[in-house]
Design an enzyme around this catalytic site. Structure first.
Site, PDB file in Angstrom:
ATOM      1  N   HIS A 462       0.828  -1.211   0.000  1.00 35.30           N
ATOM      2  CA  HIS A 462       0.000   0.000   0.000  1.00 35.30           C
ATOM      3  C   HIS A 462       0.864   1.264   0.000  1.00 35.30           C
ATOM      4  O   HIS A 462       1.972   1.243  -0.505  1.00 35.30           O
ATOM      5  CB  HIS A 462      -0.984  -0.044   1.172  1.00 35.30           C
ATOM      6  N   GLU A 476      -2.357   0.249   7.806  1.00 36.51           N
ATOM      7  CA  GLU A 476      -1.481  -0.814   7.318  1.00 36.51           C
ATOM      8  C   GLU A 476      -0.231  -0.250   6.662  1.00 36.51           C
ATOM      9  O   GLU A 476       0.877  -0.736   6.902  1.00 36.51           O
ATOM     10  CB  GLU A 476      -2.262  -1.687   6.330  1.00 36.51           C
ATOM     11  N   HIS A 530       2.486  -7.115   4.553  1.00 33.56           N
ATOM     12  CA  HIS A 530       1.141  -6.566   4.693  1.00 33.56           C
ATOM     13  C   HIS A 530       0.610  -6.852   6.095  1.00 33.56           C
ATOM     14  O   HIS A 530       1.197  -7.633   6.850  1.00 33.56           O
ATOM     15  CB  HIS A 530       0.189  -7.219   3.671  1.00 33.56           C
ATOM     16  N   GLU A 598       1.523 -11.755   5.832  1.00 29.52           N
ATOM     17  CA  GLU A 598       0.502 -11.018   6.579  1.00 29.52           C
ATOM     18  C   GLU A 598       0.910 -11.047   8.051  1.00 29.52           C
ATOM     19  O   GLU A 598       0.870 -12.091   8.705  1.00 29.52           O
ATOM     20  CB  GLU A 598      -0.877 -11.667   6.398  1.00 29.52           C
TER      21      GLU A 598
END
Length: 636
Positions: A462, A476, A530, A598
């Site tokens: 992102h 995030e 992430h 993650e």
């Protein structure tokens, strides 16, 4: 006739004006839950009090969602679904005559009989206490000056006694936020850490009041445990009653991280009946409780006054590679290893063991490993093969014996070729500076490793206009950029690896731009970081993905597995969601082995504590970095 009609109409209007509106019909009810009483008919109205479940009340209908509640001489509002109407039976009405003390909720007309047109004796002001008993569903008997009169029941409320909330002692079972109201949209005044002692009282079914000095705040009750906090772990000093293996987990099948010698003094605490926690500096390990004896190391008994017999020392030699021990059992620590045919001075200790003298020190070895007399000329040792040091960005210790706790003789750099003379106990025997040395087989390879530094591309997900998942001002894009930079610093400082980032600032990149950046940076492997999010707060934990559609799916699976394993080793308190496959764009279309990590669920109350913490972020970074380093050692 016209004058008569006008007079009648005026009489009716005057009679109607004399009937107070407060004498309209009301209902008897009972609360079905602990019910909030508010100043206005909406959930943001000021909270007046909370009535316990089962409280009898007087009420009237306001709309489909709210009822009027008559209490303490005033009219308030409550949620309609949580009041159950009570219908008194004729038998109850005819027999009920118990006197009660009530309070008028409006200026109340007192009449000579139970009729709206009965003569008014007096009017009691709102808030006046009266003694009364039920007459029928609409009227009550009122006792004034020794006489009995009648008044509308709807406007006599029970005299309520509001007791102070019961304060309790408890502690926080997680980091809790203190609000200035009973809504999580209220302002957060402060945060209290986990395991903090507090004073509190129950406010309603979901919220509690926390007291600090003269101030009080609100917090969800689920974050509080009543009672006193368990005392801190009690540490005690003891010693190893055998060679002590220290594990990273409470399982003897897990990796042995350290080995302490017999009688080593240690600090420990009981974890359960089978396992103890051992403390060495800032590190903690696990070991079997049975392997630790509390107290001081036993002192050898002082020698008796009887003179010891003179030992008869002999000259001989080692008829094999000779392990020298500190005690007379082979499970004790090996303190020194002498090569075969080494000349030694020794004397018998018992039927199986002998003492060996080297300088001023004395060791023990099985007598069968010694031969009396002069040693034959030792044949020249023949190398059995070559191995290469495989420690990218690091060096390999050469030790004096086949033990990770033995003396370090020197160090070999990555890629060094060296001849070995066999292996045992996880070590190759080698020659180092004209003497025997030992190196770990884990960090030696029969194939020469590449000495070129692998180029590692890290991708912080992102960024810029794309914040990713978010909760309570934590996004995030911010978390993963911080962790990515920590991974970069760790790999550079510890291993000297070449690390490059797709983004190092808060900028937005498309998925295609990220893949192209990895190609332009000439990466050998690609890792994208992430955080996760879900609609339910129950979802939590760490997971790592690789793509089965990638041309490098086999190596990508190894990379993902190594990262997940090392990351969970650092974050053992978080849930292991495992290694999974997914055809995410950045790991499917990359031209190198790729994995997507993650780090946890930003929507999880437990995971977000780690995602906010700089300490936890550093541990996450080290876990990801060690997983990458493990992969690089295997393939580069």
């Amino acid at each position: 006739m016209k004058l008569l009609k006008v007079a009648l109409i005026l009489s009716l209007l005057m009679f109607g004006a004399q009937i107070p509106s407060i004498e309209a019909s009301t209902l008897d009810g009972e609360t079905t839950i602990n019910l909030n009483v508010r100043s206005t008919p909406n959930v943001y109205g000021k909270l007046i009090t909370t009535l316990p479940k089962g409280t009898k009340v007087k009420y009237g209908t306001y709309n489909k969602s709210w009822h009027k509640l008559y209490m303490n001489n005033r009219t308030y509002y409550v949620s309609a679904p949580y009041i159950k109407r009570i219908s008194a039976s004729p038998t109850m009405l005819s027999t009920q005559s118990t006197e009660s003390t009530g309070v008028t909720t409006e200026n109340l007309n007192i009449r000579v009989s139970s009729h709206r047109d009965a003569r008014i004796i007096t009017t009691l002001k709102k808030g006046t206490e009266v003694r009364h008993t039920e007459h029928n569903r609409s009227w009550s008997k009122v006792f004034l000056n020794g006489k009995t009169y009648y008044a509308a029941s709807a406007y006599i409320a029970p005299k309520l006694t509001v007791s102070a909330p019961k304060k309790q002692v408890g502690y926080t079972n997680r980091n809790i936020q203190l609000f200035n109201g009973t809504l999580q949209s209220s302002s957060v005044v402060k945060t209290i850490p986990v395991n903090q002692a507090i004073t509190f009282s129950i406010h309603n079914s979901s919220w509690s009041v926390v007291y600090e000095g003269t101030k009080s705040y609100f917090t969800p009750t689920r974050g509080i445990t009543a009672g006193t906090l368990k005392p801190a772990t009690t540490k005690e000093t003891g010693y190893a009653n055998r060679e002590l293996k220290l594990f990273g987990a409470r399982n003897q099948a897990s990796a042995v991280l350290k080995v302490l010698p017999l009688n080593a003094v240690i600090e420990s605490s009981k974890y359960n009946s089978s396992w103890s926690t051992v403390y060495i500096g800032n590190e903690t390990f696990f070991t079997a409780t049975a392997w630790i004896t509390p107290g001081a190391v036993p002192v050898e008994p002082p020698p008796t006054m009887t003179p010891e017999p003179v030992e008869t020392k002999s000259q001989g030699y080692a008829n094999r590679d000779l392990n020298l021990f500190g005690k007379t059992h082979q499970s004790s620590s090996v303190l020194l290893v002498l090569p075969r045919y080494t000349a030694v001075t020794y004397s018998p200790y018992n039927s199986s063991w002998s003492k060996v003298y080297i300088g001023t020190k004395t060791y023990f070895t099985p007598t069968s490993w010694l031969t009396l007399g002069k040693a034959p000329t030792a044949p020249a040792a023949v190398p059995l093969g070559k191995v290469y040091v495989n420690t990218p960005g690091d060096v390999l210790n050469v030790r004096s014996s086949a033990s990770a706790s033995s003396t370090i003789l020197g160090r070999l750099s990555h890629g060094t070729e060296i001849e070995h003379y066999g292996s045992a106990n996880g070590f190759y025997k080698v020659k180092f500076n004209n003497r025997d040395g030992f190196i770990s087989t884990v960090f030696a390879s029969t194939v020469k490793p590449s000495t070129e530094t692998a180029v590692i591309v890290l991708d912080a997900g992102h960024g810029g206009t794309d914040p990713g998942a978010g909760r309570s001002s934590l996004y995030e894009k911010t978390v993963v950029l911080d962790v990515t930079k920590r991974v970069e610093a760790y790999l550079r400082s510890k291993y000297g690896y070449e690390v490059r980032l797709t983004r190092s600032t808060d900028v937005y990149l498309t998925l295609g731009q990220r893949v192209q950046a990895a190609k332009n940076l000439r990466g050998d492997l690609f890792v994208s970081l992430h955080t996760n999010a879900a609609g339910s707060t129950a979802a939590q934990g760490i997971e790592t993905f690789y793509s089965t559609s990638s041309a490098h799916s086999a190596k990508s699976r190894v990379l993902a597995t190594n990262i997940q394993s090392n990351l969970l080793g650092k974050m053992s308190g978080m849930r292991n969601r495992g290694v999974k496959t997914a055809n995410y764009y950045v790991i499917t279309y990359n031209t190198m082995p790729s994995a997507l990590v993650e780090l946890g669920f930003i929507s999880s109350p437990s995971d977000i504590v780690h995602l906010r913490s700089t300490t936890s972020r550093q541990r996450m970074a080290e876990g990801v970095a060690e997983g990458i380093a493990q992969y690089v050692r295997a393939y580069h």
